[in-house]
Design an enzyme around this catalytic site. Structure first.
Site, PDB file in Angstrom:
ATOM      1  N   ASN A 112       4.366   6.683 -13.606  1.00  0.00           N
ATOM      2  CA  ASN A 112       4.982   7.980 -13.861  1.00  0.00           C
ATOM      3  C   ASN A 112       6.423   7.772 -14.328  1.00  0.00           C
ATOM      4  O   ASN A 112       7.106   6.863 -13.851  1.00  0.00           O
ATOM      5  CB  ASN A 112       4.967   8.827 -12.582  1.00  0.00           C
ATOM      6  N   GLU A 120       8.797  10.160  -8.470  1.00  0.00           N
ATOM      7  CA  GLU A 120       9.559  10.516  -7.262  1.00  0.00           C
ATOM      8  C   GLU A 120      10.517   9.405  -6.849  1.00  0.00           C
ATOM      9  O   GLU A 120      11.576   9.676  -6.297  1.00  0.00           O
ATOM     10  CB  GLU A 120       8.602  10.791  -6.095  1.00  0.00           C
ATOM     11  N   VAL A 121      10.104   8.172  -7.062  1.00  0.00           N
ATOM     12  CA  VAL A 121      10.932   7.027  -6.658  1.00  0.00           C
ATOM     13  C   VAL A 121      11.406   6.322  -7.920  1.00  0.00           C
ATOM     14  O   VAL A 121      10.586   5.869  -8.736  1.00  0.00           O
ATOM     15  CB  VAL A 121      10.142   6.061  -5.744  1.00  0.00           C
ATOM     16  N   HIS A 169       7.420   1.422 -10.870  1.00  0.00           N
ATOM     17  CA  HIS A 169       6.251   1.006 -10.076  1.00  0.00           C
ATOM     18  C   HIS A 169       4.975   1.423 -10.777  1.00  0.00           C
ATOM     19  O   HIS A 169       4.904   2.465 -11.407  1.00  0.00           O
ATOM     20  CB  HIS A 169       6.292   1.590  -8.656  1.00  0.00           C
ATOM     21  N   MET A 170       3.990   0.570 -10.627  1.00  0.00           N
ATOM     22  CA  MET A 170       2.667   0.815 -11.170  1.00  0.00           C
ATOM     23  C   MET A 170       1.752   1.166  -9.996  1.00  0.00           C
ATOM     24  O   MET A 170       1.712   0.436  -9.007  1.00  0.00           O
ATOM     25  CB  MET A 170       2.202  -0.477 -11.860  1.00  0.00           C
ATOM     26  N   HIS A 171       1.049   2.291 -10.109  1.00  0.00           N
ATOM     27  CA  HIS A 171       0.047   2.646  -9.101  1.00  0.00           C
ATOM     28  C   HIS A 171      -1.262   1.948  -9.472  1.00  0.00           C
ATOM     29  O   HIS A 171      -1.713   2.055 -10.622  1.00  0.00           O
ATOM     30  CB  HIS A 171      -0.223   4.153  -9.095  1.00  0.00           C
ATOM     31  N   ARG A 213       0.836  -1.205   0.000  1.00  0.00           N
ATOM     32  CA  ARG A 213       0.000   0.000   0.000  1.00  0.00           C
ATOM     33  C   ARG A 213       0.872   1.257   0.000  1.00  0.00           C
ATOM     34  O   ARG A 213       1.899   1.306   0.686  1.00  0.00           O
ATOM     35  CB  ARG A 213      -0.931  -0.008   1.226  1.00  0.00           C
ATOM     36  N   ASP A 214       0.422   2.240  -0.784  1.00  0.00           N
ATOM     37  CA  ASP A 214       1.129   3.519  -0.831  1.00  0.00           C
ATOM     38  C   ASP A 214       1.030   4.195   0.540  1.00  0.00           C
ATOM     39  O   ASP A 214      -0.007   4.179   1.192  1.00  0.00           O
ATOM     40  CB  ASP A 214       0.510   4.412  -1.917  1.00  0.00           C
ATOM     41  N   ILE A 215       2.135   4.792   0.971  1.00  0.00           N
ATOM     42  CA  ILE A 215       2.191   5.423   2.290  1.00  0.00           C
ATOM     43  C   ILE A 215       1.305   6.673   2.341  1.00  0.00           C
ATOM     44  O   ILE A 215       0.891   7.103   3.424  1.00  0.00           O
ATOM     45  CB  ILE A 215       3.662   5.763   2.641  1.00  0.00           C
TER      46      ILE A 215
END
Ligand code: 5GP
Length: 114
Positions: free
Chosen positions: A87, A95-96, A100-102, A29-31
């Site tokens: 992104n 940012e990271v 990664h896939m949201h 899970r995204d923070i």
């Protein structure tokens, strides 16, 4: 590629709320969630951005989508729908620098804002 926070999550050096894992993929899970369901799906292999994906990694990238499909069902949002987003670099607001896939859902999302 320099080590990112996501490498530390893979190595369990920092905690994360992990929702799915297999040999090649990890999802947590995204923070800072933007919706009731906001999961980040990453390859365990370090790939910095979409620009860095190699042809031989096409199958691995496909597995990110299969993980997304699985997690959406697991979270109970597959039928209502959800958004997958990746992104890339500065203009994409990445940012990271670990691919990664949201996976975002659990409510009616708005149209894409630019
Ligand atoms: P990006 O903007 O690179 O596409 O998205 C990076 C995402 O990683 C952001 O949504 C941010 O909230 C999330 N994030 C950053 N640091 C951490 C962390 O330490 N743990 C978790 N679970 N998510 C993080």
């Amino acid at each position: 590629m320099s080590e990112t926070i996501f490498s530390k999550i893979i190595k369990r050096e920092i905690p994360a709320d992990i929702v799915y894992e297999n040999e090649e993929v990890l999802a947590f899970r995204d923070i800072s969630p933007k919706a009731p369901v906001h999961v980040l799906i990453i390859p365990k292999t370090e790939i910095a951005t979409v620009n860095d994906i190699q042809p031989e990694q096409a199958e691995l990238v496909g597995k990110l989508f299969l993980a997304a499909q699985h997690i959406a069902k697991q979270e109970g949002i597959a039928e209502d729908g959800y958004r997958l987003m990746i992104n890339c670099n500065q203009h994409g607001c990445q940012e990271v620098f670990h691919l990664h896939m949201h996976l975002i859902g659990g409510r009616q999302l708005r149209g894409m804002s630019t």
